[in-house]
Design a protein around this motif. Structure first.
Motif, PDB file in Angstrom:
ATOM      1  N   ASN A   1     -13.892 -10.016  12.153  1.00 46.61           N
ATOM      2  CA  ASN A   1     -12.576  -9.719  11.622  1.00 46.61           C
ATOM      3  C   ASN A   1     -12.525  -8.253  11.198  1.00 46.61           C
ATOM      4  O   ASN A   1     -13.259  -7.845  10.316  1.00 46.61           O
ATOM      5  N   ARG A   2     -11.649  -7.491  11.839  1.00 42.65           N
ATOM      6  CA  ARG A   2     -11.546  -6.064  11.534  1.00 42.65           C
ATOM      7  C   ARG A   2     -10.268  -5.789  10.769  1.00 42.65           C
ATOM      8  O   ARG A   2      -9.210  -6.281  11.121  1.00 42.65           O
ATOM      9  N   THR A   3     -10.368  -5.003   9.727  1.00 44.88           N
ATOM     10  CA  THR A   3      -9.207  -4.604   8.951  1.00 44.88           C
ATOM     11  C   THR A   3      -8.499  -3.473   9.684  1.00 44.88           C
ATOM     12  O   THR A   3      -9.128  -2.484  10.050  1.00 44.88           O
ATOM     13  N   PRO A   4      -7.189  -3.603   9.892  1.00 37.49           N
ATOM     14  CA  PRO A   4      -6.462  -2.534  10.564  1.00 37.49           C
ATOM     15  C   PRO A   4      -6.490  -1.235   9.759  1.00 37.49           C
ATOM     16  O   PRO A   4      -6.500  -1.258   8.533  1.00 37.49           O
ATOM     17  N   GLN A   5      -6.482  -0.128  10.461  1.00 38.16           N
ATOM     18  CA  GLN A   5      -6.413   1.170   9.811  1.00 38.16           C
ATOM     19  C   GLN A   5      -4.952   1.536   9.598  1.00 38.16           C
ATOM     20  O   GLN A   5      -4.120   1.330  10.478  1.00 38.16           O
ATOM     21  N   VAL A   6      -4.642   2.071   8.428  1.00 37.38           N
ATOM     22  CA  VAL A   6      -3.295   2.521   8.116  1.00 37.38           C
ATOM     23  C   VAL A   6      -3.302   4.043   8.144  1.00 37.38           C
ATOM     24  O   VAL A   6      -4.103   4.676   7.469  1.00 37.38           O
ATOM     25  N   HIS A   7      -2.398   4.609   8.927  1.00 39.68           N
ATOM     26  CA  HIS A   7      -2.303   6.059   9.096  1.00 39.68           C
ATOM     27  C   HIS A   7      -1.181   6.605   8.221  1.00 39.68           C
ATOM     28  O   HIS A   7      -0.320   5.867   7.768  1.00 39.68           O
ATOM     29  N   GLY A   8      -1.176   7.884   8.010  1.00 39.45           N
ATOM     30  CA  GLY A   8      -0.132   8.500   7.215  1.00 39.45           C
ATOM     31  C   GLY A   8      -0.630   8.882   5.838  1.00 39.45           C
ATOM     32  O   GLY A   8      -1.827   8.878   5.565  1.00 39.45           O
ATOM     33  N   LYS A   9       0.299   9.197   4.988  1.00 37.63           N
ATOM     34  CA  LYS A   9      -0.014   9.720   3.663  1.00 37.63           C
ATOM     35  C   LYS A   9      -0.055   8.602   2.621  1.00 37.63           C
ATOM     36  O   LYS A   9       0.775   8.536   1.717  1.00 37.63           O
ATOM     37  N   THR A  10      -1.044   7.709   2.775  1.00 39.01           N
ATOM     38  CA  THR A  10      -1.188   6.606   1.829  1.00 39.01           C
ATOM     39  C   THR A  10      -1.715   7.132   0.501  1.00 39.01           C
ATOM     40  O   THR A  10      -2.440   8.116   0.446  1.00 39.01           O
ATOM     41  N   THR A  11      -1.331   6.433  -0.558  1.00 34.09           N
ATOM     42  CA  THR A  11      -1.781   6.845  -1.894  1.00 34.09           C
ATOM     43  C   THR A  11      -2.700   5.823  -2.539  1.00 34.09           C
ATOM     44  O   THR A  11      -3.310   6.122  -3.550  1.00 34.09           O
ATOM     45  N   ASP A  12      -2.764   4.610  -1.974  1.00 33.89           N
ATOM     46  CA  ASP A  12      -3.660   3.603  -2.542  1.00 33.89           C
ATOM     47  C   ASP A  12      -4.061   2.583  -1.490  1.00 33.89           C
ATOM     48  O   ASP A  12      -3.607   2.632  -0.354  1.00 33.89           O
ATOM     49  N   GLU A  13      -4.924   1.654  -1.886  1.00 32.41           N
ATOM     50  CA  GLU A  13      -5.465   0.664  -0.958  1.00 32.41           C
ATOM     51  C   GLU A  13      -4.460  -0.437  -0.613  1.00 32.41           C
ATOM     52  O   GLU A  13      -4.737  -1.296   0.209  1.00 32.41           O
ATOM     53  N   GLN A  14      -3.271  -0.419  -1.206  1.00 27.46           N
ATOM     54  CA  GLN A  14      -2.246  -1.413  -0.896  1.00 27.46           C
ATOM     55  C   GLN A  14      -1.160  -0.827   0.002  1.00 27.46           C
ATOM     56  O   GLN A  14      -0.076  -1.374   0.085  1.00 27.46           O
ATOM     57  N   THR A  15      -1.451   0.252   0.670  1.00 30.23           N
ATOM     58  CA  THR A  15      -0.603   0.926   1.673  1.00 30.23           C
ATOM     59  C   THR A  15       0.611   1.653   1.109  1.00 30.23           C
ATOM     60  O   THR A  15       1.488   2.048   1.867  1.00 30.23           O
TER      61      THR A  15
ATOM     62  N   LEU B   1       8.709   7.877   7.532  1.00 29.96           N
ATOM     63  CA  LEU B   1       8.464   9.284   7.216  1.00 29.96           C
ATOM     64  C   LEU B   1       7.001   9.659   7.437  1.00 29.96           C
ATOM     65  O   LEU B   1       6.696  10.757   7.911  1.00 29.96           O
ATOM     66  N   CYS B   2       6.096   8.750   7.110  1.00 29.50           N
ATOM     67  CA  CYS B   2       4.667   8.995   7.378  1.00 29.50           C
ATOM     68  C   CYS B   2       4.444   9.160   8.884  1.00 29.50           C
ATOM     69  O   CYS B   2       3.660  10.008   9.314  1.00 29.50           O
ATOM     70  N   HIS B   3       5.132   8.348   9.687  1.00 30.00           N
ATOM     71  CA  HIS B   3       5.006   8.461  11.139  1.00 30.00           C
ATOM     72  C   HIS B   3       5.535   9.811  11.611  1.00 30.00           C
ATOM     73  O   HIS B   3       4.873  10.514  12.374  1.00 30.00           O
ATOM     74  N   VAL B   4       6.706  10.210  11.139  1.00 34.83           N
ATOM     75  CA  VAL B   4       7.293  11.500  11.529  1.00 34.83           C
ATOM     76  C   VAL B   4       6.349  12.649  11.195  1.00 34.83           C
ATOM     77  O   VAL B   4       6.149  13.559  11.992  1.00 34.83           O
ATOM     78  N   GLU B   5       5.738  12.601  10.013  1.00 35.69           N
ATOM     79  CA  GLU B   5       4.913  13.709   9.540  1.00 35.69           C
ATOM     80  C   GLU B   5       3.514  13.759  10.156  1.00 35.69           C
ATOM     81  O   GLU B   5       2.900  14.830  10.169  1.00 35.69           O
ATOM     82  N   THR B   6       3.021  12.632  10.670  1.00 33.43           N
ATOM     83  CA  THR B   6       1.634  12.657  11.130  1.00 33.43           C
ATOM     84  C   THR B   6       1.419  12.252  12.585  1.00 33.43           C
ATOM     85  O   THR B   6       0.341  12.514  13.120  1.00 33.43           O
ATOM     86  N   ALA B   7       2.397  11.637  13.222  1.00 34.08           N
ATOM     87  CA  ALA B   7       2.246  11.257  14.633  1.00 34.08           C
ATOM     88  C   ALA B   7       2.678  12.410  15.526  1.00 34.08           C
ATOM     89  O   ALA B   7       3.456  13.276  15.115  1.00 34.08           O
ATOM     90  N   ASP B   8       2.181  12.410  16.745  1.00 37.12           N
ATOM     91  CA  ASP B   8       2.526  13.487  17.683  1.00 37.12           C
ATOM     92  C   ASP B   8       3.574  13.049  18.699  1.00 37.12           C
ATOM     93  O   ASP B   8       3.661  13.605  19.788  1.00 37.12           O
ATOM     94  N   HIS B   9       4.392  12.071  18.339  1.00 45.24           N
ATOM     95  CA  HIS B   9       5.401  11.538  19.249  1.00 45.24           C
ATOM     96  C   HIS B   9       6.530  10.914  18.423  1.00 45.24           C
ATOM     97  O   HIS B   9       6.332  10.593  17.246  1.00 45.24           O
ATOM     98  N   PRO B  10       7.697  10.730  19.031  1.00 46.07           N
ATOM     99  CA  PRO B  10       8.791  10.078  18.304  1.00 46.07           C
ATOM    100  C   PRO B  10       8.555   8.575  18.169  1.00 46.07           C
ATOM    101  O   PRO B  10       7.892   7.958  19.010  1.00 46.07           O
ATOM    102  N   ALA B  11       9.099   8.002  17.122  1.00 43.56           N
ATOM    103  CA  ALA B  11       8.983   6.566  16.881  1.00 43.56           C
ATOM    104  C   ALA B  11       9.883   5.796  17.837  1.00 43.56           C
ATOM    105  O   ALA B  11      10.913   6.301  18.293  1.00 43.56           O
ATOM    106  N   GLU B  12       9.469   4.571  18.136  1.00 42.59           N
ATOM    107  CA  GLU B  12      10.280   3.660  18.927  1.00 42.59           C
ATOM    108  C   GLU B  12      10.462   2.368  18.145  1.00 42.59           C
ATOM    109  O   GLU B  12       9.564   1.942  17.427  1.00 42.59           O
ATOM    110  N   GLN B  13      11.626   1.744  18.303  1.00 37.90           N
ATOM    111  CA  GLN B  13      11.907   0.472  17.651  1.00 37.90           C
ATOM    112  C   GLN B  13      11.268  -0.686  18.420  1.00 37.90           C
ATOM    113  O   GLN B  13      11.112  -0.613  19.637  1.00 37.90           O
TER     114      GLN B  13
END
Length: 107
Positions: free
Chosen positions: A2-16, A43-55
């Motif tokens: 069981n692998r815990t998913p990685q959360v990307h972006g500007k997280t501030t704590d362990e609860q995302t 906003l975390c996606h906009v600031e740290t991903a290298d592509h536009p978001a998709e719905q």
């Protein structure tokens, strides 16, 4: 294994929580349809991903794409949109997140 998913972006704590949304109820991350990566918010996606978001298209709402930051359970979009708290640990979700739903989920 069981692998815990990685959360990307500007997280501030362990609860995302992130630098943009950090109330007691802001404890989810969303797996973005465009890249398959979890981010706390658009906003975390906009600031740290290298592509536009998709719905996520409506026909794919059965995919696990919501991560509860309290217990790290992965929920389908359908489940998340139909509950007020995590079905695994009962952590309450922020009802104000519905105002940003169109950033993540298509009609």
């Amino acid at each position: 294994m069981n692998r815990t998913p990685q959360v990307h972006g500007k997280t501030t704590d362990e609860q995302t929580r992130c630098v943009h949304y950090a109330t007691e109820l802001d404890t989810i991350a969303i797996r973005f349809a465009c890249c398959g990566r979890y981010y706390p918010c658009h906003l975390c996606h906009v600031e740290t991903a290298d592509h536009p978001a998709e719905q996520w298209p409506r026909e794919q709402w059965n995919q696990p794409a919501i991560l509860c930051g309290s217990c790290w359970a992965e929920l389908t979009i359908e489940t998340y949109k139909n509950v007020d708290d995590c079905p695994e640990c009962a952590a309450p979700f922020n009802p104000a997140c519905a105002a940003h739903s169109d950033y993540y989920f298509g009609a």
